[in-house]
Design an enzyme around this catalytic site. Structure first.
Site, PDB file in Angstrom:
ATOM      1  N   GLU A 165       0.837  -1.186   0.000  1.00  0.00           N
ATOM      2  CA  GLU A 165       0.000   0.000   0.000  1.00  0.00           C
ATOM      3  C   GLU A 165       0.877   1.244   0.000  1.00  0.00           C
ATOM      4  OE1 GLU A 165      -3.307   0.318  -0.480  1.00  0.00           O
ATOM      5  OE2 GLU A 165      -2.431   2.299  -0.701  1.00  0.00           O
ATOM      6  N   LYS A 220       8.377  -1.455  -2.663  1.00  0.00           N
ATOM      7  CA  LYS A 220       7.790  -0.674  -1.574  1.00  0.00           C
ATOM      8  C   LYS A 220       8.891  -0.104  -0.667  1.00  0.00           C
ATOM      9  CE  LYS A 220       5.003   0.729   1.635  1.00  0.00           C
ATOM     10  NZ  LYS A 220       3.995   1.723   1.634  1.00  0.00           N
ATOM     11  N   CYS A 276       6.589   4.385   8.590  1.00  0.00           N
ATOM     12  CA  CYS A 276       7.235   3.648   7.495  1.00  0.00           C
ATOM     13  C   CYS A 276       8.687   4.016   7.218  1.00  0.00           C
ATOM     14  CB  CYS A 276       6.438   3.838   6.214  1.00  0.00           C
ATOM     15  SG  CYS A 276       5.000   2.779   6.148  1.00  0.00           S
TER      16      CYS A 276
HETATM   17  C1  UDX Z   1       4.786   7.417   3.560  1.00  0.00           C
HETATM   18  C2  UDX Z   1       4.762   7.298   2.030  1.00  0.00           C
HETATM   19  O1  UDX Z   1       4.545   8.607   1.447  1.00  0.00           O
HETATM   20  C3  UDX Z   1       3.658   6.340   1.612  1.00  0.00           C
HETATM   21  O2  UDX Z   1       3.701   6.151   0.197  1.00  0.00           O
HETATM   22  C4  UDX Z   1       3.869   5.008   2.309  1.00  0.00           C
HETATM   23  O3  UDX Z   1       2.812   4.128   1.981  1.00  0.00           O
HETATM   24  C5  UDX Z   1       3.934   5.190   3.819  1.00  0.00           C
HETATM   25  O4  UDX Z   1       4.952   6.146   4.160  1.00  0.00           O
HETATM   26  P1  UDX Z   1       3.361   8.739   5.377  1.00  0.00           P
HETATM   27  O5  UDX Z   1       4.469   8.381   6.300  1.00  0.00           O
HETATM   28  O6  UDX Z   1       1.965   8.468   5.793  1.00  0.00           O
HETATM   29  O7  UDX Z   1       3.554   8.009   3.970  1.00  0.00           O
HETATM   30  O8  UDX Z   1       3.422  10.320   5.053  1.00  0.00           O
HETATM   31  P2  UDX Z   1       4.339  11.232   4.113  1.00  0.00           P
HETATM   32  O9  UDX Z   1       3.469  12.253   3.509  1.00  0.00           O
HETATM   33  O10 UDX Z   1       5.173  10.455   3.188  1.00  0.00           O
HETATM   34  O11 UDX Z   1       5.263  11.988   5.169  1.00  0.00           O
HETATM   35  C6  UDX Z   1       6.253  11.312   5.917  1.00  0.00           C
HETATM   36  C7  UDX Z   1       7.036  12.312   6.732  1.00  0.00           C
HETATM   37  O12 UDX Z   1       7.829  13.141   5.891  1.00  0.00           O
HETATM   38  C8  UDX Z   1       6.178  13.268   7.563  1.00  0.00           C
HETATM   39  O13 UDX Z   1       6.754  13.439   8.837  1.00  0.00           O
HETATM   40  C9  UDX Z   1       6.202  14.556   6.761  1.00  0.00           C
HETATM   41  O14 UDX Z   1       6.003  15.699   7.555  1.00  0.00           O
HETATM   42  C10 UDX Z   1       7.608  14.508   6.200  1.00  0.00           C
HETATM   43  N1  UDX Z   1       7.770  15.303   4.969  1.00  0.00           N
HETATM   44  C11 UDX Z   1       7.097  14.965   3.834  1.00  0.00           C
HETATM   45  C12 UDX Z   1       8.648  16.384   4.965  1.00  0.00           C
HETATM   46  O15 UDX Z   1       9.286  16.702   5.988  1.00  0.00           O
HETATM   47  N2  UDX Z   1       8.802  17.098   3.800  1.00  0.00           N
HETATM   48  C13 UDX Z   1       8.140  16.791   2.659  1.00  0.00           C
HETATM   49  O16 UDX Z   1       8.355  17.488   1.644  1.00  0.00           O
HETATM   50  C14 UDX Z   1       7.257  15.698   2.669  1.00  0.00           C
END
Ligand code: UDX
Ligand code: ADP
Length: 468
Positions: A165, A220, A276
């Site tokens: 996912e 993944k 993740c």
């Molecule tokens: C992530 C992956 O995006 C997703 O595809 C996978 O299935 C699960 O892991 P998630 O952890 O839910 O998803 O959120 P994501 O939007 O990826 O953000 C992860 C972290 O990175 C957050 O703490 C967010 O604040 C941070 N982040 C994200 C940044 O600091 N800068 C960015 O530009 C993007």
């Protein structure tokens, strides 16, 4: 092979929303999401949709349409497996805390328990789908366990697929309804067709990618490693911008217009959190070391090292700017979730930053629109305390405030740690009068309008801003 009944083991952040969207889009399929956690199942069944255990924008509407019709939540795991044609495994796979591979390898005890439970309870032919992010070749473990029972009772048969996912929390419903792609790994064509047919109810065929089991599992891990690497890269440049007088947002815009780089995932911040990124990279590091690829392992490990450094760096500079001590000082923390639009705090940068400040003796007043006090308490491994005395005895403490004004009252600084929408539009002049002067704003997400903060007489530090 037409799927009529699905069982999903694990009613968490992935299993719950994913099955809700499949149920919404495929009214002829009966789906039951099962979990060992009775309280979680009760929350999924709550008539008040604000009580769902997972907060995701749009999830309540999807659940309202499908629940009771073809979407069910239950603790009757064996019965649900027995009647299912397809079983999704969507349980937690955190990093191992002890034993072989501690601190890096994924803990597969829940996945193995699921495989054994499916092996014992399934009837007829069952397609088992790995939904949780798993180390490469986990499918082999699941297959071996299932095949052992198949030998005992030849009336039963199994196929194993990997269908990772890619949803991100906070945008889960949009991601599930219009994904960039769906990935199905496996070697049994009819099982792959059966799963692809489910997704084809709302996703274009060309977006449904087919690979081998191992490529799917590794894709993944690799996707998460690349995304996390981008964040560590931009955060490293943010620190350099602060030192050199550049602005990381201008740099991000300039490089993001290069179509080979692209504009997404270039927001500097307090470091990545979530269940993740760190887990998957550490797992990749562990596997690389296992295969003797030390340089590859070190390369990926540095992405996590930089992320942890970024969080300590922010806590340190708060202390430095507040005259080298925060002992007994009240600090307002705005945001505890690892990102906006979720109540999830797993690996949230706020945890490490708050712990560092507590260690320095700060009194933290924490606000988050969706995170419960009990969760913060578990994350900080500390019970909340009232701040009746402002004694400089060096012991830190925290409490949760119901409103932003209450959080900020008497504080020497505000730290914005999560980019919740309402933190973008604060009335700085009315907050400034509540604070002890000279007062600071530390904007680790770059969400405030700098001129407004300064006009209110507050000092401002913004991530990646060399001007401040
Ligand atoms: C992530 C992956 O995006 C997703 O595809 C996978 O299935 C699960 O892991 P998630 O952890 O839910 O998803 O959120 P994501 O939007 O990826 O953000 C992860 C972290 O990175 C957050 O703490 C967010 O604040 C941070 N982040 C994200 C940044 O600091 N800068 C960015 O530009 C993007
Ligand atoms: P994710 O973010 O991957 O969805 P969560 O921790 O939110 O992870 O959810 C995983 C869920 O799986 C938890 O609710 C947990 O109780 C459940 N779970 C773990 N092992 C089993 C098992 N053997 N049988 C049923 N449910 C399980």
């Amino acid at each position: 092979m037409k799927i009529k009944r699905i069982c999903c083991i694990g009613a968490g952040y992935v299993g719950g929303p994913t099955m809700a969207v499949i149920a919404d889009r495929c009214p002829t399929i009966q789906l039951t999401v099962v979990d060992v956690n009775q309280a979680r199942i009760d929350a999924w069944n709550a008539s008040d949709l604000t009580q769902l255990p997972v907060y995701e924008p749009g999830l309540d509407a999807v659940v309202a349409r499908a629940r009771g019709r073809n979407l069910h939540f239950s603790t009757a795991i064996d019965a649900s497996i027995a009647s299912a044609d397809m079983v999704f495994i969507s349980v937690n796979t955190p990093t191992k805390r002890k034993g072989l591979g501690a601190g890096q390898a994924s803990d597969l005890r829940w996945v193995e328990a699921c495989a054994r439970q499916v092996a014992a309870a399934a009837k007829g032919h069952t397609i088992v789908v790995e939904k949780s992010t798993l180390p490469v070749r986990t499918a082999a473990v699941i297959k071996t366990i299932l095949e052992a029972t198949q030998k005992e009772d030849p009336r039963r048969s199994f196929a194993v697929l990997s269908n990772p996912e890619f949803l991100a929390e906070g945008t889960a419903i949009d991601d599930l309804e219009s994904p960039d792609r769906v990935l199905i790994g496996g070697d049994d064509v009819s099982s792959i067709d059966a799963l692809a047919e489910i997704y084809s109810h709302w996703i274009a065929t060309e977006k449904i990618l087919r690979t081998s089991l191992w490529s799917s599992e590794l894709s993944k891990l690799t996707a998460n490693a690349f995304l996390a690497q981008r964040i560590s890269s931009i955060n490293s440049i943010a620190a350099f911008c602060e030192a050199s007088g550049a602005d990381v947002r201008e740099v991000a815009r300039a490089i993001g217009t290069d179509s080979r780089i692209g504009p997404k995932f270039l927001n500097a911040g307090p470091g990545f959190g979530g269940s993740c990124f760190q887990k998957d990279i550490l797992n990749l590091v562990y596997l690389c070391r296992h295969f003797g690829l030390l340089e590859v392992a070190n390369y990926w490990e540095s992405v996590v090292t930089l992320n942890i450094w970024q969080q300590h760096r922010i806590a340190c500079l708060v202390v430095e700017k507040l005259f080298g001590t925060v002992t007994g000082k009240r600090l307002a923390i705005l945001g505890f979730a690892f990102k906006a639009n979720t109540n999830d705090t797993r690996e949230a940068p706020a945890i490490r930053i708050a712990r560092d400040l507590l260690e320095e003796g700060a009194k933290l007043s924490i606000h988050d629109p969706k995170v419960a006090e009990a969760q913060i308490s578990r994350d900080l491994r500390l019970k909340p305390t009232a701040f009746a005395t402002e004694a400089l005895n060096g012991s830190g403490g925290w409490s949760q405030a119901a409103s932003i004004e209450e959080t900020v009252e008497g504080a020497d600084a505000i730290l914005i740690l999560t980019e919740w929408q309402n933190y973008r539009y604060l009335n700085w002049s009315s907050l400034a009068v509540l604070m002890r002067q000279p007062a600071w704003v530390f904007d680790t997400r770059a969400v405030v309008e700098p001129a407004d903060v300064r006009a209110a007489g507050l000092k401002l530090w913004r991530i990646g801003d060399g001007e401040d």
